[in-house]
Design a protein around this motif. Structure first.
Motif, mmCIF file in Angstrom:
data_model
loop_
_atom_site.group_PDB
_atom_site.id
_atom_site.type_symbol
_atom_site.label_atom_id
_atom_site.label_comp_id
_atom_site.label_asym_id
_atom_site.label_seq_id
_atom_site.Cartn_x
_atom_site.Cartn_y
_atom_site.Cartn_z
ATOM 1 N N LEU A 15 -11.332 -5.700 -3.721
ATOM 2 C CA LEU A 15 -10.140 -4.947 -4.101
ATOM 3 C C LEU A 15 -10.012 -4.821 -5.610
ATOM 4 C CD1 LEU A 15 -7.624 -6.755 -1.719
ATOM 5 C CD2 LEU A 15 -8.846 -4.614 -1.283
ATOM 6 N N ASP A 16 -9.101 -3.954 -6.040
ATOM 7 C CA ASP A 16 -8.746 -3.868 -7.447
ATOM 8 C C ASP A 16 -8.007 -5.140 -7.839
ATOM 9 O OD1 ASP A 16 -9.738 -1.272 -7.530
ATOM 10 O OD2 ASP A 16 -7.810 -0.419 -6.931
ATOM 11 N N GLN A 17 -8.050 -5.481 -9.107
ATOM 12 C CA GLN A 17 -7.377 -6.694 -9.583
ATOM 13 C C GLN A 17 -5.858 -6.631 -9.423
ATOM 14 O OE1 GLN A 17 -8.424 -9.762 -10.615
ATOM 15 N NE2 GLN A 17 -10.386 -9.065 -9.846
ATOM 16 N N GLN A 18 -5.295 -5.441 -9.541
ATOM 17 C CA GLN A 18 -3.842 -5.293 -9.439
ATOM 18 C C GLN A 18 -3.416 -5.295 -7.976
ATOM 19 O OE1 GLN A 18 -1.483 -5.253 -11.742
ATOM 20 N NE2 GLN A 18 0.117 -4.980 -10.224
ATOM 21 N N ASN A 19 -2.578 -6.232 -7.598
ATOM 22 C CA ASN A 19 -1.991 -6.256 -6.265
ATOM 23 C C ASN A 19 -0.619 -6.901 -6.387
ATOM 24 O OD1 ASN A 19 -1.229 -7.560 -3.627
ATOM 25 N ND2 ASN A 19 -2.961 -6.295 -2.996
ATOM 26 N N ASP A 20 0.406 -6.074 -6.316
ATOM 27 C CA ASP A 20 1.763 -6.550 -6.573
ATOM 28 C C ASP A 20 2.200 -7.697 -5.679
ATOM 29 O OD1 ASP A 20 2.004 -4.698 -8.592
ATOM 30 O OD2 ASP A 20 3.047 -3.227 -7.344
ATOM 31 N N LEU A 21 1.907 -7.619 -4.391
ATOM 32 C CA LEU A 21 2.383 -8.674 -3.491
ATOM 33 C C LEU A 21 1.649 -9.991 -3.719
ATOM 34 C CD1 LEU A 21 2.975 -6.655 -0.208
ATOM 35 C CD2 LEU A 21 4.639 -7.336 -1.944
ATOM 36 N N LEU A 22 0.349 -9.925 -3.927
ATOM 37 C CA LEU A 22 -0.376 -11.157 -4.253
ATOM 38 C C LEU A 22 0.088 -11.707 -5.598
ATOM 39 C CD1 LEU A 22 -4.022 -10.318 -3.085
ATOM 40 C CD2 LEU A 22 -2.343 -11.772 -1.926
ATOM 41 N N ASP A 23 0.377 -10.801 -6.546
ATOM 42 C CA ASP A 23 0.907 -11.239 -7.841
ATOM 43 C C ASP A 23 2.258 -11.935 -7.688
ATOM 44 O OD1 ASP A 23 -1.286 -10.354 -9.297
ATOM 45 O OD2 ASP A 23 -0.412 -8.361 -9.645
ATOM 46 N N PHE A 24 3.100 -11.426 -6.786
ATOM 47 C CA PHE A 24 4.389 -12.081 -6.532
ATOM 48 C C PHE A 24 4.178 -13.503 -6.015
ATOM 49 C CE2 PHE A 24 6.443 -7.786 -6.143
ATOM 50 C CZ PHE A 24 7.379 -7.971 -7.158
ATOM 51 N N VAL A 181 -4.489 -13.190 11.840
ATOM 52 C CA VAL A 181 -4.750 -13.413 10.421
ATOM 53 C C VAL A 181 -5.038 -12.094 9.689
ATOM 54 C CG1 VAL A 181 -6.309 -14.529 8.778
ATOM 55 C CG2 VAL A 181 -5.423 -15.809 10.740
ATOM 56 N N VAL A 182 -5.786 -11.203 10.329
ATOM 57 C CA VAL A 182 -6.053 -9.905 9.684
ATOM 58 C C VAL A 182 -4.738 -9.162 9.492
ATOM 59 C CG1 VAL A 182 -7.135 -7.642 9.995
ATOM 60 C CG2 VAL A 182 -8.452 -9.730 10.458
ATOM 61 N N THR A 183 -3.858 -9.218 10.470
ATOM 62 C CA THR A 183 -2.547 -8.579 10.333
ATOM 63 C C THR A 183 -1.736 -9.230 9.224
ATOM 64 O OG1 THR A 183 -2.536 -7.864 12.636
ATOM 65 C CG2 THR A 183 -0.396 -8.013 11.533
ATOM 66 N N SER A 184 -1.811 -10.548 9.115
ATOM 67 C CA SER A 184 -1.012 -11.221 8.076
ATOM 68 C C SER A 184 -1.515 -10.883 6.675
ATOM 69 C CB SER A 184 -0.989 -12.735 8.296
ATOM 70 O OG SER A 184 -2.256 -13.327 8.028
ATOM 71 N N ILE A 185 -2.819 -10.801 6.474
ATOM 72 C CA ILE A 185 -3.318 -10.452 5.142
ATOM 73 C C ILE A 185 -3.049 -8.984 4.843
ATOM 74 C CG2 ILE A 185 -5.728 -9.889 5.630
ATOM 75 C CD1 ILE A 185 -6.324 -11.652 3.066
ATOM 76 N N ASP A 186 -3.074 -8.148 5.869
ATOM 77 C CA ASP A 186 -2.760 -6.735 5.690
ATOM 78 C C ASP A 186 -1.360 -6.549 5.105
ATOM 79 O OD1 ASP A 186 -2.926 -3.856 6.009
ATOM 80 O OD2 ASP A 186 -1.673 -4.116 7.788
ATOM 81 N N LYS A 187 -0.442 -7.413 5.482
ATOM 82 C CA LYS A 187 0.936 -7.308 4.978
ATOM 83 C C LYS A 187 1.014 -7.546 3.469
ATOM 84 C CE LYS A 187 2.503 -6.790 9.125
ATOM 85 N NZ LYS A 187 2.477 -5.450 9.656
ATOM 86 N N LEU A 188 -0.018 -8.143 2.891
ATOM 87 C CA LEU A 188 -0.013 -8.463 1.459
ATOM 88 C C LEU A 188 -0.797 -7.464 0.614
ATOM 89 C CD1 LEU A 188 -0.649 -12.303 1.755
ATOM 90 C CD2 LEU A 188 1.545 -11.124 1.410
ATOM 91 N N LEU A 189 -1.416 -6.491 1.260
ATOM 92 C CA LEU A 189 -2.249 -5.533 0.534
ATOM 93 C C LEU A 189 -1.523 -4.200 0.411
ATOM 94 C CD1 LEU A 189 -5.695 -6.283 2.175
ATOM 95 C CD2 LEU A 189 -4.678 -7.343 0.156
ATOM 96 N N LEU A 190 -1.429 -3.701 -0.814
ATOM 97 C CA LEU A 190 -0.777 -2.419 -1.037
ATOM 98 C C LEU A 190 -1.810 -1.347 -1.322
ATOM 99 C CD1 LEU A 190 2.126 -3.631 -3.318
ATOM 100 C CD2 LEU A 190 2.233 -3.083 -0.902
#
Length: 190
Positions: A15-24, A181-190
């Protein structure tokens, strides 16, 4: 430390380095980011499925969730694990078909009407007859997608079918954990 975990997730998924939800999660010092990294690794490293099967199951859930980032990740991984184009196409088709079936049969289950139960579905399902993936694995993916979509009737039907092919609860549980788990990580990817 949490920034490193985020960077590992980003790198692993391409992924790109910028990910707002992971950053939160990092900025808020949430230890959950460590959990999600470990959950993702553990879910795909299962005893009762091959690595290719685990990643094809992940692909089905990514398609079901319309997660372009995870679809890209899983397509690449499936190709690396020597999944054929026909197998990948069938997983994508299975996720699409099950989305239709899950809505249809969930409606029948919710309404619980003899009249609706007697009307033919008229939903073509030819890919279920002779799946490239084999009947057992096609049913296992169908079960995982049905669980992700919350169709009780479909879950019960596919679980029974998978067991009829000789698969045990642990293999089924592995597929459901991948879907979760795939669904849960999907919730964190924008």
């Amino acid at each position: 430390m949490l920034q490193e975990v985020k960077n590992d997730i980003i790198e692993n998924l391409g992924l790109d380095q910028q990910n707002d939800l992971l950053d939160f999660l990092v900025d808020g010092s949430s230890r959950y980011i460590k959990d999600i990294k470990l959950n993702f690794k553990t879910a795909l490293d299962v005893e009762h499925m091959t690595a290719k099967e685990a990643h094809l199951t992940g692909l089905a859930i990514a398609v079901n969730n319309k997660s372009s980032k995870l679809i890209s990740f899983f397509q690449k991984k499936c190709a690396e694990l020597e999944a054929t184009e026909a197998e990948i196409a069938e997983v994508i088709a299975c996720a699409s078909l099950l989305s239709a079936n899950n809505i249809f049969y969930r409606f029948r289950h919710f309404v619980d009407s003899d009249k609706y139960d007697s009307i033919p579905a008229k939903i073509r399902m030819n890919i279920m007859a002779k799946p490239v993936l084999g009947k057992e694995f096609f049913e296992l993916i169908s079960l995982a997608v049905s669980a992700a979509n919350g169709c009780e009737m479909c879950v019960k039907s596919h679980e029974k079918s998978v067991k009829s092919f000789g698969s045990g609860e642990q293999r089924i549980f592995d597929a459901i954990r991948i879907a979760s788990v795939v669904t849960s990580i999907d919730k964190l990817l924008l």
